[in-house]
Motif scaffolding. Structure first.
Motif, PDB file in Angstrom:
ATOM      1  N   TYR A   1       0.833  -1.190   0.000  1.00  0.00           N
ATOM      2  CA  TYR A   1       0.000   0.000   0.000  1.00  0.00           C
ATOM      3  C   TYR A   1       0.877   1.253   0.000  1.00  0.00           C
ATOM      4  O   TYR A   1       1.881   1.316   0.711  1.00  0.00           O
ATOM      5  N   PRO A   2       0.516   2.270  -0.800  1.00  0.00           N
ATOM      6  CA  PRO A   2       1.311   3.513  -0.800  1.00  0.00           C
ATOM      7  C   PRO A   2       1.303   4.150   0.576  1.00  0.00           C
ATOM      8  O   PRO A   2       0.254   4.279   1.210  1.00  0.00           O
ATOM      9  N   LEU A   3       2.479   4.563   1.044  1.00  0.00           N
ATOM     10  CA  LEU A   3       2.613   5.076   2.399  1.00  0.00           C
ATOM     11  C   LEU A   3       2.411   6.578   2.493  1.00  0.00           C
ATOM     12  O   LEU A   3       2.363   7.113   3.599  1.00  0.00           O
ATOM     13  N   GLY A   4       2.315   7.280   1.368  1.00  0.00           N
ATOM     14  CA  GLY A   4       1.868   8.663   1.473  1.00  0.00           C
ATOM     15  C   GLY A   4       2.796   9.739   0.955  1.00  0.00           C
ATOM     16  O   GLY A   4       2.598  10.908   1.281  1.00  0.00           O
TER      17      GLY A   4
ATOM     18  N   LEU B   1       6.973   5.056  -1.325  1.00  0.00           N
ATOM     19  CA  LEU B   1       7.219   3.811  -0.617  1.00  0.00           C
ATOM     20  C   LEU B   1       5.914   3.044  -0.495  1.00  0.00           C
ATOM     21  O   LEU B   1       4.831   3.636  -0.431  1.00  0.00           O
ATOM     22  N   PHE B   2       6.024   1.715  -0.422  1.00  0.00           N
ATOM     23  CA  PHE B   2       4.847   0.858  -0.336  1.00  0.00           C
ATOM     24  C   PHE B   2       5.085  -0.196   0.734  1.00  0.00           C
ATOM     25  O   PHE B   2       6.172  -0.760   0.843  1.00  0.00           O
ATOM     26  N   GLY B   3       4.046  -0.478   1.492  1.00  0.00           N
ATOM     27  CA  GLY B   3       4.125  -1.484   2.544  1.00  0.00           C
ATOM     28  C   GLY B   3       2.878  -1.419   3.400  1.00  0.00           C
ATOM     29  O   GLY B   3       1.802  -1.050   2.940  1.00  0.00           O
ATOM     30  N   CYS B   4       3.014  -1.768   4.678  1.00  0.00           N
ATOM     31  CA  CYS B   4       1.892  -1.682   5.614  1.00  0.00           C
ATOM     32  C   CYS B   4       2.450  -1.630   7.027  1.00  0.00           C
ATOM     33  O   CYS B   4       3.631  -1.867   7.258  1.00  0.00           O
ATOM     34  N   ALA B   5       1.577  -1.296   7.989  1.00  0.00           N
ATOM     35  CA  ALA B   5       2.012  -1.142   9.371  1.00  0.00           C
ATOM     36  C   ALA B   5       2.487  -2.479   9.939  1.00  0.00           C
ATOM     37  O   ALA B   5       1.888  -3.524   9.695  1.00  0.00           O
ATOM     38  N   TRP B   6       3.569  -2.437  10.704  1.00  0.00           N
ATOM     39  CA  TRP B   6       4.121  -3.624  11.363  1.00  0.00           C
ATOM     40  C   TRP B   6       3.464  -3.733  12.734  1.00  0.00           C
ATOM     41  O   TRP B   6       3.923  -3.189  13.732  1.00  0.00           O
ATOM     42  N   GLN B   7       2.340  -4.458  12.791  1.00  0.00           N
ATOM     43  CA  GLN B   7       1.542  -4.518  14.006  1.00  0.00           C
ATOM     44  C   GLN B   7       2.164  -5.401  15.083  1.00  0.00           C
ATOM     45  O   GLN B   7       1.810  -5.272  16.249  1.00  0.00           O
ATOM     46  N   ASP B   8       3.059  -6.313  14.716  1.00  0.00           N
ATOM     47  CA  ASP B   8       3.692  -7.163  15.719  1.00  0.00           C
ATOM     48  C   ASP B   8       4.435  -6.337  16.768  1.00  0.00           C
ATOM     49  O   ASP B   8       4.490  -6.707  17.927  1.00  0.00           O
ATOM     50  N   GLY B   9       5.052  -5.229  16.339  1.00  0.00           N
ATOM     51  CA  GLY B   9       5.850  -4.424  17.250  1.00  0.00           C
ATOM     52  C   GLY B   9       7.194  -5.034  17.588  1.00  0.00           C
ATOM     53  O   GLY B   9       7.955  -4.472  18.384  1.00  0.00           O
TER      54      GLY B   9
END
Length: 875
Positions: A25-28, A174-182
């Protein structure tokens, strides 16, 4: 926008808890969610070529970021981005300085450095050890580079590289997604190499680890155990997209580690409340590899504190029959910590892991920048073009700037070969299916026919594709193992099954083997099977199934009701789609997606009397169901029918359709979504009200609150039953809650990642909430108001256990199905949910009536509502 519209074929690869093939996903940078203050650089040529102008496809300022002066081969100039949270970064796209045809500067190569804490910077290397990424060959084309391996980071530097003196400029996304694992680092012994006679040498080292290696111990980094790619069942088999056999695994030999266990330490970004740990482990016992026999974890509350003395221990059930690799879920009992230290004990000569992930909750969630839901010409939540994992990167020039003829010919040839192979696989599968569909049985307890269960259940739901970005993990007790399919020759005879299930009618059994999958012929069924036609409030037979964008419709509706609804001219307000601001993706099905959005000006748009929560100056949260542009005509018609059906639902305890966006594609429907989320999450984070909770300011609920919730759910279901609507997925995860404890029944649970463990998957074909389903729904595919009553009883059980565990948490999925067989046989061996400690005995008796074997013995929702009112008169 060309970059976002070039969507390619998704990877047909099985991945871990986070999927690099879909985390794109585009990060903005382009849409401005990454703010100017978060974009810095080592230098800039002019103010008009500062780092804030390094946005892909934007022509602001002088068109790009340009470092000061001409770049020398030895120079290190960088563009730095602060992403404000940990990100799983999978793709980088770059452009040069076009500046409306006046610029001619671009970077031909670049490298990356990243940091998770802003202090320690790490140079990215691909799986071959190279740091260099090839960039642009002109100023205007977007060049997309997949990162293999992906990067988990908060800070990123792009460093242009040149072989001669050049002026360079860059625009990026940049493209990616949130790293929810932490998870920020793990430590472990160095992986070892397997050298067995008759097998190839198999290195099992963590080849992409980005921390330190000292004295054969890895520390301070992340690597293959967090790259989102899980290993094959046969780890020795080489795949085309892998560098060597066993590449996806990190493995250790028992006799080389003296204590008989592997000790791993995990560090996290903040203090978290841990629900479970999932470990993808190989189990190829024929080569001396098994999952761990047990694990013991200790916790550290703060970085400077000592390890707590009390461990959490978990013992696995070893499997010497199925060599499939699998996830093992280790319950962590909601312990809070910033670090864990776990010892995994050997069960055989080797132990091999390919992925480790954690489910946890934090008090403070990372800030997310909401991009705007855009007009139809800009695909919602669009992703960059997918690339195969065999190649490290890919250039996506404009159509007018085509590549070489050789590249085009190669692409066409590869496409043709892939198509031919897929056709052959489909043909072989169909032949085998036709020959053996009536002979192959799955070894589930009581040996229920796999075909019968699969088809009966898949008729109620389409396969759900759970997509990133993920939502915060649920505080729940996940089942220890994922679904495993076993075959046992002892149960490959359909007649043997009929002996096991003596009440199953011959017509029903025959239909299961014939492939017709029609409903059982009630004229031939036994009295225990036949549904009482004298009970008019049950919607029993003529049920149609709308497709629905998440893979299933919110309600199953009798066909007559649908016809009458679709003939009415129902007007639903058309809402301007540009006022919808994306917050997160809740889920995705075959033909559409569900988004959580903010709706600007919705209260004014709908006017007085709109069913909206109190705003207090805050934006309105709504759920947006969107149909994909490539959806079939049938799916499109079903989507419009669903709008008409939902427009007729008007009850304070049912989620309501607010408005639509159907004047142009993609079609959208906008429904309520309350700020306190779902009831499952709400209750699981609370304790029963007491003087202790008041004294310590602990979030709590009272018995009266829980009874009030139960009354509201029964009221909403009473309304649906009066319309002969069947919900089919009633559970606390599908009950939304506002600040006044008002309940509204919805259907979003199936499409959300954090509730994926509540659904049983049958070889990717069906997704079913079997722990909430009545026995006749599981075995016969029969969904009625009476089966909703069964699910309501389970929902009551959830409420009075404060959603601290799954129903039948001590039973595997197969044992749950076995238990439905016991209900079917009705020989007194069925297992019921036990009475919750907080539940009055008379209320538990009401639950037990909901779980009556015979449909006629179950109470109606009207009677349930009246009965619950006696427990909670203030409702």
């Amino acid at each position: 926008m060309l970059l976002y519209l070039l969507l390619a074929i998704s990877l047909t690869n099985v991945n871990g808890q986070i999927d690099p093939a879909h985390c794109r996903y585009p990060l903005g940078m382009e849409d401005g969610r990454i703010k100017n203050d978060d974009i810095t650089a080592s230098s800039q040529w002019y103010e008009t070529t500062g780092p804030q102008y390094a946005r892909l496809n934007r022509e602001e300022g002088d068109g790009a970021w340009c470092p000061a002066g001409q770049l020398q081969p030895s120079d290190v100039q960088y563009l730095q981005l602060d992403l404000r949270q940990l990100i799983f970064l999978t793709v980088v796209a770059t452009q040069g300085r076009y500046a409306r045809n006046s610029g001619n500067e671009f970077a031909r190569k670049y490298r990356l450095e990243y940091s998770r804490d802003g202090h320690r910077w790490i140079s990215w290397r691909n799986r071959f050890g190279s740091e260099i990424l090839m960039a642009n060959i002109n100023t205007y084309d977007s060049v997309v580079r997949d990162l293999h391996p992906p990067i988990i980071t908060r800070f990123l530097r792009l460093i242009p590289v040149t072989d001669a003196v050049h002026t360079v400029c860059m625009r990026v996304e940049l493209f990616g997604c949130a790293w929810q694992d932490g998870l920020t680092a793990y430590s472990s012994p160095e992986g070892q190499t397997m050298m067995a006679p008759g097998y190839p040498i198999t290195p099992l080292n963590d080849s992409t680890y980005d921390g330190a290696l000292e004295r054969r111990k890895l520390s301070g980094g992340l690597g293959q155990l967090t790259d989102g790619v899980i290993g094959q069942d046969d780890f020795v088999q080489r795949r085309q997209d892998r560098l060597w056999p066993g590449y996806d695994y990190v493995g250790w030999r028992n006799d080389s580690l003296g204590p008989g266990y592997v000790e791993m330490e995990f560090q996290f970004d903040r203090q978290r409340n841990f629900t479970s740990m999932k470990v993808h482990s190989n189990n190829m016992f024929s080569r001396g590899v098994k999952i761990f026999t047990s694990v013991s974890c200790v916790f550290k509350l703060h970085i400077i504190s000592e390890w707590e003395a009390e461990p959490v221990e978990f013992h696995t059930v070893l499997d010497d029959r199925n060599p499939s690799a699998r996830y093992v879920t280790v319950p962590l009992k909601h312990r809070s910590a910033t670090a864990l230290c776990c010892r995994f004990y050997f069960a055989d000569t080797w132990m091999m892991f390919s992925e480790i992930s954690f489910q946890s909750a934090t008090n403070v969630l990372p800030t997310q920048r909401p991009p705007v839901l855009t007009p139809p010409s800009y695909e919602l939540n669009s992703k960059v073009p997918q690339t195969t994992q065999k190649t490290e990167d890919r250039t996506t020039p404009k159509p007018s700037k085509t590549g070489s003829p050789e590249e085009g010919s190669t692409s066409i040839l590869i496409g043709c070969l892939v198509t031919i192979i897929l056709l052959l696989v489909v043909i072989i599968f169909l032949i085998l299916w036709c020959q053996y569909v009536c002979k192959v049985l799955e070894k589930a307890p009581r040996r229920i026919l796999e075909e019968e269960v699969t088809v009966r259940l898949s008729s109620s739901s389409d396969t759900i594709i759970l997509q990133t970005p993920p939502v915060p993990p649920r505080v729940s007790l996940d089942p220890p193992y994922e679904r495993i399919f076993l075959l046992d020759p002892q149960y490959q005879d359909p007649t043997a099954l009929r002996n096991k299930l003596p009440e199953l009618s011959q017509s029903a059994a025959a239909s299961a083997c014939s492939g017709g999958y029609a409903e059982p012929d009630v004229t031939l069924c036994t009295p225990h099977q036949c549904f009482q036609s004298s009970v008019p409030h049950y919607a029993e037979t003529d049920i149609i199934s709308l497709q629905g964008v998440t893979g299933s419709n919110m309600y199953a509706v009798p066909a007559l009701t649908v016809d009458s609804l679709t003939r009415k001219d129902i007007s639903v307000a058309e809402f301007p789609r540009e006022r919808l601001l994306f917050r997160e993706k809740l889920g995705e099905g075959q033909f559409g997606e569900v988004h959580l959005c903010e709706a600007e000006g919705l209260a004014e748009f709908l006017g007085e009397g709109a069913p909206l929560p109190e705003q207090d100056g805050r934006p309105v949260l709504v759920a947006v169901k969107q149909l994909r542009a490539d959806a079939t005509s049938n799916a499109r018609n079903d989507f419009l029918k669903e709008i008409k059906i939902m427009s007729r639902l008007n009850n304070p305890n049912i989620i309501q359709l607010l408005c639509v966006c159907v004047s142009s594609d993609p079609l959208c429907m906008v429904t309520e979504y309350m700020e306190n989320g779902d009831l499952n999450m709400f209750l699981s984070q609370r304790e029963i009200e007491s003087t202790l909770t008041h004294a310590n300011n602990i979030p709590s609920v009272s018995i009266a609150d829980m009874l009030h919730m139960s009354v509201q759910i029964s009221s909403g279901m009473k309304y649906l039953a009066s319309l002969n609507f069947v919900h089919r997925d009633l559970a606390t995860r599908n009950c939304l809650l506002d600040r006044h404890l008002t309940i509204k029944i919805s259907d979003f649970g199936m499409s959300r990642n954090l509730y994926s463990s509540d659904y049983y998957r049958i070889q990717g074909r069906a997704v079913l909430p079997i722990r909430w389903m009545a026995w006749e729904s599981i075995l016969l595919g029969k969904f009625t108001t009476a089966s909703d009553v069964w699910a309501f009883g389970v929902t009551l059980w959830e409420i009075f256990t404060l959603c601290k565990e799954q129903p039948y948490s001590l039973l595997s999925d197969e044992q749950v199905i076995e238990n439905t067989g016991e209900f079917f046989r009705n020989q007194g061996r069925q297992i019921f949910l036990s009475a919750p400690p907080l539940c009055p005995s008379s209320l538990f008796e009401l639950m037990m009536r909901c779980w009556s074997r015979d449909i006629a013995d179950r109470p109606t929702f009207h009677r349930l509502y009246q009965a619950l009112l006696t427990f909670a008169p203030h409702s």
